[in-house]
Design a protein around this motif. Structure first.
Motif, PDB file in Angstrom:
ATOM      1  N   ASN A  52      -6.251   2.372   7.841  1.00 24.37           N
ATOM      2  CA  ASN A  52      -6.631   2.450   6.432  1.00 24.37           C
ATOM      3  C   ASN A  52      -5.429   2.111   5.573  1.00 24.37           C
ATOM      4  OD1 ASN A  52      -9.328   3.574   6.836  1.00 24.37           O
ATOM      5  ND2 ASN A  52      -8.225   5.373   7.569  1.00 24.37           N
ATOM      6  N   LEU A  53      -5.624   1.182   4.645  1.00 19.67           N
ATOM      7  CA  LEU A  53      -4.612   0.869   3.642  1.00 19.67           C
ATOM      8  C   LEU A  53      -5.122   1.401   2.318  1.00 19.67           C
ATOM      9  CD1 LEU A  53      -3.864  -2.861   4.546  1.00 19.67           C
ATOM     10  CD2 LEU A  53      -2.641  -0.820   5.320  1.00 19.67           C
ATOM     11  N   ASN A  54      -4.379   2.312   1.720  1.00 19.50           N
ATOM     12  CA  ASN A  54      -4.778   2.931   0.458  1.00 19.50           C
ATOM     13  C   ASN A  54      -3.837   2.446  -0.637  1.00 19.50           C
ATOM     14  OD1 ASN A  54      -6.656   4.715   1.907  1.00 19.50           O
ATOM     15  ND2 ASN A  54      -4.782   5.603   2.704  1.00 19.50           N
ATOM     16  N   TRP A  55      -4.360   1.676  -1.581  1.00 19.13           N
ATOM     17  CA  TRP A  55      -3.541   1.105  -2.655  1.00 19.13           C
ATOM     18  C   TRP A  55      -3.464   2.097  -3.802  1.00 19.13           C
ATOM     19  CZ3 TRP A  55      -1.196  -2.723  -0.523  1.00 19.13           C
ATOM     20  CH2 TRP A  55      -1.836  -3.453   0.478  1.00 19.13           C
ATOM     21  N   PHE A  56      -2.255   2.303  -4.286  1.00 14.30           N
ATOM     22  CA  PHE A  56      -1.993   3.359  -5.252  1.00 14.30           C
ATOM     23  C   PHE A  56      -0.974   2.862  -6.252  1.00 14.30           C
ATOM     24  CE2 PHE A  56      -0.191   7.612  -6.300  1.00 14.30           C
ATOM     25  CZ  PHE A  56      -1.376   8.250  -6.622  1.00 14.30           C
ATOM     26  N   GLY A  57      -0.805   3.579  -7.349  1.00 17.31           N
ATOM     27  CA  GLY A  57       0.189   3.182  -8.328  1.00 17.31           C
ATOM     28  C   GLY A  57       0.462   4.338  -9.276  1.00 17.31           C
ATOM     29  N   GLY A  58       0.894   3.916 -10.340  1.00 18.16           N
ATOM     30  CA  GLY A  58       0.488   3.183 -11.478  1.00 18.16           C
ATOM     31  C   GLY A  58      -0.933   2.623 -11.239  1.00 18.16           C
ATOM     32  N   GLU A  59      -1.112   1.446 -11.712  1.00 14.25           N
ATOM     33  CA  GLU A  59      -2.375   0.717 -11.528  1.00 14.25           C
ATOM     34  C   GLU A  59      -2.127  -0.380 -10.500  1.00 14.25           C
ATOM     35  OE1 GLU A  59      -5.593  -0.736 -10.950  1.00 14.25           O
ATOM     36  OE2 GLU A  59      -5.743   0.867 -12.435  1.00 14.25           O
ATOM     37  N   PRO A  60      -2.601  -0.202  -9.257  1.00 14.81           N
ATOM     38  CA  PRO A  60      -2.277  -1.163  -8.197  1.00 14.81           C
ATOM     39  C   PRO A  60      -2.750  -2.585  -8.487  1.00 14.81           C
ATOM     40  CG  PRO A  60      -3.984   0.367  -7.463  1.00 14.81           C
ATOM     41  CD  PRO A  60      -3.474   0.865  -8.775  1.00 14.81           C
ATOM     42  N   LEU A  61      -3.769  -2.743  -9.308  1.00 14.83           N
ATOM     43  CA  LEU A  61      -4.276  -4.082  -9.601  1.00 14.83           C
ATOM     44  C   LEU A  61      -3.288  -4.910 -10.423  1.00 14.83           C
ATOM     45  CD1 LEU A  61      -8.018  -3.278 -10.368  1.00 14.83           C
ATOM     46  CD2 LEU A  61      -6.982  -4.002  -8.213  1.00 14.83           C
ATOM     47  N   PHE A  62      -2.259  -4.286 -10.986  1.00 18.59           N
ATOM     48  CA  PHE A  62      -1.218  -5.020 -11.692  1.00 18.59           C
ATOM     49  C   PHE A  62      -0.328  -5.811 -10.730  1.00 18.59           C
ATOM     50  CE2 PHE A  62      -1.398  -2.499 -15.748  1.00 18.59           C
ATOM     51  CZ  PHE A  62      -1.543  -3.589 -16.576  1.00 18.59           C
ATOM     52  N   ASN A  63      -0.390  -5.498  -9.448  1.00 18.96           N
ATOM     53  CA  ASN A  63       0.459  -6.211  -8.494  1.00 18.96           C
ATOM     54  C   ASN A  63      -0.389  -6.751  -7.342  1.00 18.96           C
ATOM     55  OD1 ASN A  63       2.604  -7.308  -7.144  1.00 18.96           O
ATOM     56  ND2 ASN A  63       3.745  -5.404  -6.914  1.00 18.96           N
ATOM     57  N   MET A  64      -1.312  -7.614  -7.682  1.00 15.82           N
ATOM     58  CA  MET A  64      -2.172  -8.230  -6.670  1.00 15.82           C
ATOM     59  C   MET A  64      -1.369  -9.092  -5.700  1.00 15.82           C
ATOM     60  SD  MET A  64      -5.178  -7.151  -6.604  1.00 15.82           S
ATOM     61  CE  MET A  64      -5.703  -8.352  -5.379  1.00 15.82           C
ATOM     62  N   LYS A  65      -0.246  -9.616  -6.136  1.00 12.41           N
ATOM     63  CA  LYS A  65       0.574 -10.446  -5.259  1.00 12.41           C
ATOM     64  C   LYS A  65       1.018  -9.643  -4.035  1.00 12.41           C
ATOM     65  CE  LYS A  65       4.369 -13.702  -5.211  1.00 12.41           C
ATOM     66  NZ  LYS A  65       5.246 -14.519  -6.020  1.00 12.41           N
ATOM     67  N   ALA A  66       1.498  -8.428  -4.252  1.00 15.64           N
ATOM     68  CA  ALA A  66       1.935  -7.579  -3.135  1.00 15.64           C
ATOM     69  C   ALA A  66       0.755  -7.233  -2.227  1.00 15.64           C
ATOM     70  CB  ALA A  66       2.598  -6.309  -3.659  1.00 15.64           C
ATOM     71  N   ILE A  67      -0.386  -6.934  -2.826  1.00 20.46           N
ATOM     72  CA  ILE A  67      -1.579  -6.602  -2.048  1.00 20.46           C
ATOM     73  C   ILE A  67      -2.003  -7.794  -1.196  1.00 20.46           C
ATOM     74  CG2 ILE A  67      -4.043  -6.032  -2.219  1.00 20.46           C
ATOM     75  CD1 ILE A  67      -3.251  -4.358  -4.746  1.00 20.46           C
ATOM     76  N   ASP A  68      -1.987  -8.973  -1.782  1.00 18.65           N
ATOM     77  CA  ASP A  68      -2.356 -10.192  -1.047  1.00 18.65           C
ATOM     78  C   ASP A  68      -1.388 -10.458   0.110  1.00 18.65           C
ATOM     79  OD1 ASP A  68      -4.511 -10.617  -2.728  1.00 18.65           O
ATOM     80  OD2 ASP A  68      -3.464 -12.092  -3.977  1.00 18.65           O
ATOM     81  N   ILE A  69      -0.096 -10.296  -0.139  1.00 17.17           N
ATOM     82  CA  ILE A  69       0.906 -10.534   0.907  1.00 17.17           C
ATOM     83  C   ILE A  69       0.702  -9.573   2.075  1.00 17.17           C
ATOM     84  CG2 ILE A  69       3.380 -10.301   1.460  1.00 17.17           C
ATOM     85  CD1 ILE A  69       3.910 -11.413  -1.408  1.00 17.17           C
ATOM     86  N   ILE A  70       0.536  -8.294   1.756  1.00 23.76           N
ATOM     87  CA  ILE A  70       0.396  -7.283   2.811  1.00 23.76           C
ATOM     88  C   ILE A  70      -0.889  -7.492   3.599  1.00 23.76           C
ATOM     89  CG2 ILE A  70       0.077  -4.815   3.263  1.00 23.76           C
ATOM     90  CD1 ILE A  70       2.033  -4.344   0.852  1.00 23.76           C
ATOM     91  N   THR A  71      -2.006  -7.674   2.917  1.00 30.42           N
ATOM     92  CA  THR A  71      -3.271  -7.828   3.647  1.00 30.42           C
ATOM     93  C   THR A  71      -3.291  -9.105   4.480  1.00 30.42           C
ATOM     94  OG1 THR A  71      -4.342  -8.750   1.671  1.00 30.42           O
ATOM     95  CG2 THR A  71      -4.664  -6.406   2.094  1.00 30.42           C
ATOM     96  N   GLN A  72      -2.745 -10.196   3.949  1.00 33.46           N
ATOM     97  CA  GLN A  72      -2.735 -11.447   4.710  1.00 33.46           C
ATOM     98  C   GLN A  72      -1.837 -11.335   5.940  1.00 33.46           C
ATOM     99  OE1 GLN A  72      -4.771 -14.215   4.163  1.00 33.46           O
ATOM    100  NE2 GLN A  72      -4.037 -14.554   6.238  1.00 33.46           N
ATOM    101  N   ARG A  73      -0.665 -10.737   5.774  1.00 34.45           N
ATOM    102  CA  ARG A  73       0.266 -10.598   6.897  1.00 34.45           C
ATOM    103  C   ARG A  73      -0.321  -9.699   7.986  1.00 34.45           C
ATOM    104  NH1 ARG A  73       3.736 -12.798  10.249  1.00 34.45           N
ATOM    105  NH2 ARG A  73       5.347 -11.359  10.939  1.00 34.45           N
ATOM    106  N   ILE A  74      -0.915  -8.595   7.577  1.00 34.78           N
ATOM    107  CA  ILE A  74      -1.513  -7.684   8.558  1.00 34.78           C
ATOM    108  C   ILE A  74      -2.661  -8.376   9.287  1.00 34.78           C
ATOM    109  CG2 ILE A  74      -2.890  -5.568   8.749  1.00 34.78           C
ATOM    110  CD1 ILE A  74      -0.961  -4.323   6.731  1.00 34.78           C
ATOM    111  N   ARG A  75      -3.446  -9.125   8.540  1.00 35.52           N
ATOM    112  CA  ARG A  75      -4.546  -9.890   9.147  1.00 35.52           C
ATOM    113  C   ARG A  75      -3.973 -10.920  10.138  1.00 35.52           C
ATOM    114  NH1 ARG A  75      -6.932 -11.500   4.582  1.00 35.52           N
ATOM    115  NH2 ARG A  75      -8.251  -9.673   4.457  1.00 35.52           N
ATOM    116  N   ASP A  76      -2.925 -11.620   9.740  1.00 38.02           N
ATOM    117  CA  ASP A  76      -2.292 -12.617  10.611  1.00 38.02           C
ATOM    118  C   ASP A  76      -1.747 -11.992  11.895  1.00 38.02           C
ATOM    119  OD1 ASP A  76      -2.859 -14.560   8.704  1.00 38.02           O
ATOM    120  OD2 ASP A  76      -0.784 -14.681   7.963  1.00 38.02           O
ATOM    121  N   LEU A  77      -1.302 -10.742  11.818  1.00 34.02           N
ATOM    122  CA  LEU A  77      -0.750 -10.054  12.987  1.00 34.02           C
ATOM    123  C   LEU A  77      -1.839  -9.412  13.847  1.00 34.02           C
ATOM    124  CD1 LEU A  77       2.421  -8.486  11.331  1.00 34.02           C
ATOM    125  CD2 LEU A  77       2.334 -10.407  12.956  1.00 34.02           C
ATOM    126  N   GLY A  78      -3.091  -9.592  13.449  1.00 30.43           N
ATOM    127  CA  GLY A  78      -4.212  -9.113  14.260  1.00 30.43           C
ATOM    128  C   GLY A  78      -4.531  -7.642  14.133  1.00 30.43           C
TER     129      GLY A  78
END
Length: 140
Positions: A69-95
């Protein structure tokens, strides 16, 4: 006898955690009276480098063959979609299989953004404020 065979719960979860709460930013567009971030004058954004390091760390400690489970938190996590995209894509790439959730005020959520969240399992939207609350100028 049975108690001696059990591994302490801390050992199980610290060796292979299955849930990760990731603070992508302290920036927020709301003024929730109960928020601890309101008192912070310095707002911080997770950098792309840190996002990549976080993804690699998560993949290295995640239990093999299980969904994390990845739980996105903040402040408002939607302000940093770039970080969310990087993390989810990398984790997906690593299987690594994952589910994800957001703790958000929902104010930045729109049709375009919703297309990015096909992978999202849960949204926790704060409804503790009125419309006027969100019409205040942002504190970002």
């Amino acid at each position: 006898m049975r108690e001696k065979l059990r591994k302490p719960i801390d050992d199980v979860y610290l060796d292979h955690p299955q849930s990760f709460t990731i603070l992508t930013t302290t920036k927020c567009n709301a003024r929730c009276f109960y928020c601890y971030e309101m008192k912070s004058k310095n707002k911080h954004h997770m950098t792309p480098e840190t996002a990549l390091k976080a993804a690699n760390y998560i993949a290295s400690v995640a239990p093999k063959g299980k969904t994390i489970n990845l739980n996105w938190f903040g402040g408002e996590p939607l302000f940093n979609m770039k970080a969310i995209d990087i993390i989810t894509q990398r984790i997906r790439d690593l299987g690594v299989n994952f589910m994800t959730s957001f703790t958000t005020n929902g104010y930045l959520f729109d049709k375009d953004l919703s297309l990015s969240f096909a992978f999202c399992t849960f949204f926790f939207v704060c409804l503790s404020s009125s419309f006027n609350f969100h019409s205040l100028p942002p504190l970002v």
